[in-house]
Motif scaffolding. Sequence first.
Motif, PDB file in Angstrom:
ATOM      1  N   HIS A  41       3.048 -10.147   0.666  1.00 43.63           N
ATOM      2  CA  HIS A  41       4.003  -9.023   0.894  1.00 43.63           C
ATOM      3  C   HIS A  41       5.180  -8.509  -0.029  1.00 43.63           C
ATOM      4  CE1 HIS A  41       2.213  -8.343   5.076  1.00 43.63           C
ATOM      5  NE2 HIS A  41       2.219  -9.508   5.406  1.00 43.63           N
TER       6      HIS A  41
ATOM      7  N   TYR B 160       3.731   0.933  10.710  1.00 42.08           N
ATOM      8  CA  TYR B 160       4.967   0.571  10.928  1.00 42.08           C
ATOM      9  C   TYR B 160       5.274   1.203  12.384  1.00 42.08           C
ATOM     10  CZ  TYR B 160      10.017   0.740  10.840  1.00 42.08           C
ATOM     11  OH  TYR B 160      11.578   0.760  11.016  1.00 42.08           O
TER      12      TYR B 160
ATOM     13  N   GLN C  76       1.145   8.831   8.089  1.00 36.42           N
ATOM     14  CA  GLN C  76       0.298   8.610   7.008  1.00 36.42           C
ATOM     15  C   GLN C  76       0.054   7.040   6.833  1.00 36.42           C
ATOM     16  OE1 GLN C  76       1.015   9.934   3.015  1.00 36.42           O
ATOM     17  NE2 GLN C  76      -1.092  10.157   2.562  1.00 36.42           N
ATOM     18  N   GLY C  77      -0.912   6.608   6.621  1.00 31.31           N
ATOM     19  CA  GLY C  77      -1.297   5.176   6.465  1.00 31.31           C
ATOM     20  C   GLY C  77      -0.905   4.697   5.146  1.00 31.31           C
ATOM     21  N   GLN C  78      -1.488   3.576   4.562  1.00 32.90           N
ATOM     22  CA  GLN C  78      -1.164   2.924   3.407  1.00 32.90           C
ATOM     23  C   GLN C  78      -1.764   3.789   2.378  1.00 32.90           C
ATOM     24  OE1 GLN C  78      -2.952  -0.948   2.297  1.00 32.90           O
ATOM     25  NE2 GLN C  78      -0.387  -1.534   1.704  1.00 32.90           N
ATOM     26  N   VAL C  79      -1.460   4.254   1.350  1.00 33.49           N
ATOM     27  CA  VAL C  79      -1.807   5.114   0.330  1.00 33.49           C
ATOM     28  C   VAL C  79      -2.274   4.142  -0.802  1.00 33.49           C
ATOM     29  CG1 VAL C  79      -1.679   7.214  -1.247  1.00 33.49           C
ATOM     30  CG2 VAL C  79      -0.856   7.027   1.209  1.00 33.49           C
ATOM     31  N   ASN C  80      -1.259   3.697  -1.379  1.00 30.48           N
ATOM     32  CA  ASN C  80      -1.252   2.640  -2.779  1.00 30.48           C
ATOM     33  C   ASN C  80      -1.672   1.422  -2.371  1.00 30.48           C
ATOM     34  OD1 ASN C  80      -0.816   4.970  -4.523  1.00 30.48           O
ATOM     35  ND2 ASN C  80       1.472   4.667  -3.861  1.00 30.48           N
TER      36      ASN C  80
ATOM     37  N   HIS D 116      -0.941  -2.270  -1.534  1.00 32.83           N
ATOM     38  CA  HIS D 116       0.241  -3.168  -1.378  1.00 32.83           C
ATOM     39  C   HIS D 116       1.451  -2.057  -0.987  1.00 32.83           C
ATOM     40  CE1 HIS D 116      -1.756  -6.640  -2.536  1.00 32.83           C
ATOM     41  NE2 HIS D 116      -1.850  -6.235  -3.480  1.00 32.83           N
ATOM     42  N   GLY D 117       1.001  -0.825  -0.730  1.00 33.50           N
ATOM     43  CA  GLY D 117       2.123   0.119  -0.501  1.00 33.50           C
ATOM     44  C   GLY D 117       2.766   0.258   0.951  1.00 33.50           C
ATOM     45  N   PHE D 118       3.934   0.821   1.295  1.00 31.43           N
ATOM     46  CA  PHE D 118       4.144   0.620   2.545  1.00 31.43           C
ATOM     47  C   PHE D 118       3.246   1.373   3.689  1.00 31.43           C
ATOM     48  CE2 PHE D 118       7.114   2.779   5.813  1.00 31.43           C
ATOM     49  CZ  PHE D 118       7.485   1.451   6.607  1.00 31.43           C
ATOM     50  N   ASP D 119       2.860   0.962   4.692  1.00 32.19           N
ATOM     51  CA  ASP D 119       1.910   1.684   5.717  1.00 32.19           C
ATOM     52  C   ASP D 119       2.882   2.071   6.905  1.00 32.19           C
ATOM     53  OD1 ASP D 119       0.108   2.277   7.429  1.00 32.19           O
ATOM     54  OD2 ASP D 119      -1.312   0.592   7.025  1.00 32.19           O
TER      55      ASP D 119
ATOM     56  N   ARG E 207       2.229   4.333   9.154  1.00 32.59           N
ATOM     57  CA  ARG E 207       1.416   4.537  10.330  1.00 32.59           C
ATOM     58  C   ARG E 207       1.632   3.231  11.201  1.00 32.59           C
ATOM     59  NH1 ARG E 207      -3.766   3.358  11.721  1.00 32.59           N
ATOM     60  NH2 ARG E 207      -4.470   4.497  13.787  1.00 32.59           N
TER      61      ARG E 207
END
Length: 435
Positions: free
Chosen positions: A390, A166, A153-157, A159-162, A164
């Motif tokens: 970041h 990564y 899964q990619g970034q949801v929120n 500035h959240g962790f991406d 996908r």
Amino acid sequence: YNMQDRCPRRILVLLALGFGAGILPGLRLAFYGWFLAALAICLLTAIALRRYRLPALMAGMAAMFFAGLSLCAWQAHPALPEAGSYAVTGRVDGEARFRAEDNRVTVYLRDVHLNGERTGLRAYWTYYPEDPEAPLPQDGQTAAFTARLYHPQGQVNPHGFDFRLYLLQRGTAVGLSGAKELTLEPAGQTQPDSLILRVRRALLGRLRTLLNGEDALAAALLLSERADMPEDMTRDFQRAGVAHVLAVSGLHVMILSSMVMLLLRRLSPSPLAMLLLTLALLLPYCLLVGMTASILRASVLLTVLLLGRMARRKVDPLTALAAAFIVVLAVRPLDLFAPGFQMSFAAVAGMILLGDRVRQWTQRIRGNVAQAYGMTLCASLGVTLPVIYHYHRVSLMGLLINPLLSPLISLLLPAYIVLLLVGAVCPPLGAILGR
């Protein structure tokens, strides 16, 4: 250089800007076939307009834009199999990691086969072993098991962790969860197949022995191994704004190259011999620390500077930085979105663009401390925007501590290297030095 205005044209810098601008939308656009056609058109236009400097430069920038767009879209949008349960076969790629908090094992697999069909994909595999004491998969072993394949899964929120992105930056497109009916071949393998991993593991083990278990900082500084660093130590570095010293970067390359030059100073080697010897040292070191963007950037910069010295040509630092920018992103275009890549290049760009002016201001103050603070300020200003984006914070204490850390790191790294050499020749003396 333009002799009329005595100002460098820095054509390579403009081409690098076009290349980076093309990579940005490539993360979201997947129809890279059209981009390749547009790239060919731009190249033909650049050739047709070679007599006219400005149009040819514009066509070259457009060509670099579509090249970056194509490379990024190709790597960011690979064809993926459908999610579901599969019989999986693949070869372990790199070190397996075990997290004691939840008994989870994470492994990367290459040459993945799904239900007997080759996919050519690299997968991120996680599972929870029934026996926590069971041996971990070793690099080069063939693993066969049944698992669930999922699309990261990619970034949801905001500035959240991406997750996908990564994985894509590590050449990995799919995830595997589970290890039902797991078998590893050859059974009983205890060492990785990769010579680089065996050397890295041996160096880490030697550091742990010589430093009596207090090797977390040495492993991070020398080999970029931070898996065993205590969380409170990592948090302290982050809060102080000096976490960048834990990443192998240009400072490490400068120290290693300076050691080579110091050892060979009396021999007065030719520029070509110096270039070959430096590359012979840097290439294995880059492989040992994992070919990170910061070490690649510094290595390419040093190579360009040595090539300029060999050709007896003056090297423009910003042009050399642009060359490193293009080389690194041509191999791994998705690194453009990584915080480490952005801060590494932004810090050097800040020193190049602001360094001369700050050096003029600090020349009035005698001593190297003021100049060190000035250059640190330039680097810190360069990374301000990436750090805010970041990490949502800027540490003012880092401005005070950074100039003190650089000379300390310059002493620690050669000391660790000497410790490893002495420990290999005379372990008792190495243990004394380790204490």
